[in-house]
Design an enzyme around this catalytic site. Sequence first.
Site: not given
Length: 466
Positions: A77, A80, A316, A337, A421
């Site tokens: 997958c 992770c 944002y 936004e 991020c």
Amino acid sequence: MNKGDVIELKIEDMTEDGKGIGKFNSLAIFVSNAVIGDFVKAEIIKLKKRYAIARLIEVLKPSSDRINPSCEYFGICGGCSLLNLRYEKQVELKRNTVKEKLARLAGITGPVVREVIAAEQPTGYRNKARYSIGSNGEVGFYKRKSSEVIDCKTCQLQNEASIKVANCIRGLIKEGIINYKKGEASSLRAFTVKACKGSGEVMLILEIIGKELDNAEEIVYAIEDSLIDSAGYKLKSVALALVSKNGKHSEIDKLKIVAGRDTITDEVTFKDEKSLKFEISPASFYQINTEQMVALYEKAEEYANLRGDEILLDIYCGTGTIGLSMADKAGFVLGIESVKDAILNANRNASINGIVNAIYYHGKAEDCLDKAIEKLEQILNKDVSNIPKVAIIDPPRAGADEKLLEILAKIKPDRIVYISCDAGTLARDIKYLELNGYDFIEATPVEMFPNTMSIESVSLLSLSQR
């Protein structure tokens, strides 16, 4: 060195997608399924001028930080990438990634990066999951760098409600109640589960080809029943996301509610015992790790250092969660936004929490920040140019638009709190701000995505006094 050569090397670092990195004769070698600290035997499968890709043959001496992955789909997958690495080492690795990129890409000498705010629950933390449907009715996630869907009956990252819904849909596909045939009308291509831990409310978004879903009523009842024994979770909203063609990255043409409410509501309690409710619509963004979201916002509030008279620019802003979490500390909150549904949620969230000093403006921040401030002046009936300002920006992975950064540099908020991020685009934007009147003070990584190489971080920039 040639393709097909077998080499032995020490893994000294890791990439953002979880590959081990070693050096052989000064050439960088990327090895899948190897972790930092391993000594491995690997076969060269792709050779370039500056690097090579290798296939792991054997771990000759495992790293002291290597652990047995607790998922049968690990390595297949594409989810992770660090489930085979001790969690404490994951945290250390991610902090080093933020430091390295701030130093190398932003040109900051010895950047101050605080200890990572680690997660107490490194598994089962996701409140949102998007499952794909495979060509043979598989329900799960894509194989890494592939369009093949892995049939995942469980997942270490998802919450209980998400897994139960996915297993129910898998059963309905096997029974022939849900059509999954690629390209056919009313066929299911993917679905998203949003589950609010604070309230137990669940939203299901079914992505289909065409305009209607066959057997919709039977499907909704079956999914409701699947959640009966799931720690208080209840299905409250079902939406159809209509797509005109099938494909891994097909865009949604239209969203419509077919059962229940237009939104679900989460309830979040902060450390100061302040409790807020947040409405979430199908298209709006909401942080996927609720517990760590609280830690993230509290660190952002600390960096904002509001005294009660400032205008807080929440850029944002999504559904308004960040600004509303600290509206009681600000003079006024102005959110911007580009997603219209999110703005509707944000204004509604201010209302349901009794917050009267916040308004939200729809549009791209780089195009309408000036107009939004003019709108605020009309509401307050005064010039706000001399009122102190603090900006919080939380852009997507691609980072902030340079035009927005240019406007912020002209407005000159006293402090900019940058939530990111992606450490690379964060460093790029910080470099621009440092060249345009701001000083980088420090950053604090927040572990929003355990067992993956992704890391959220909060950075503080202050208007330069030079």
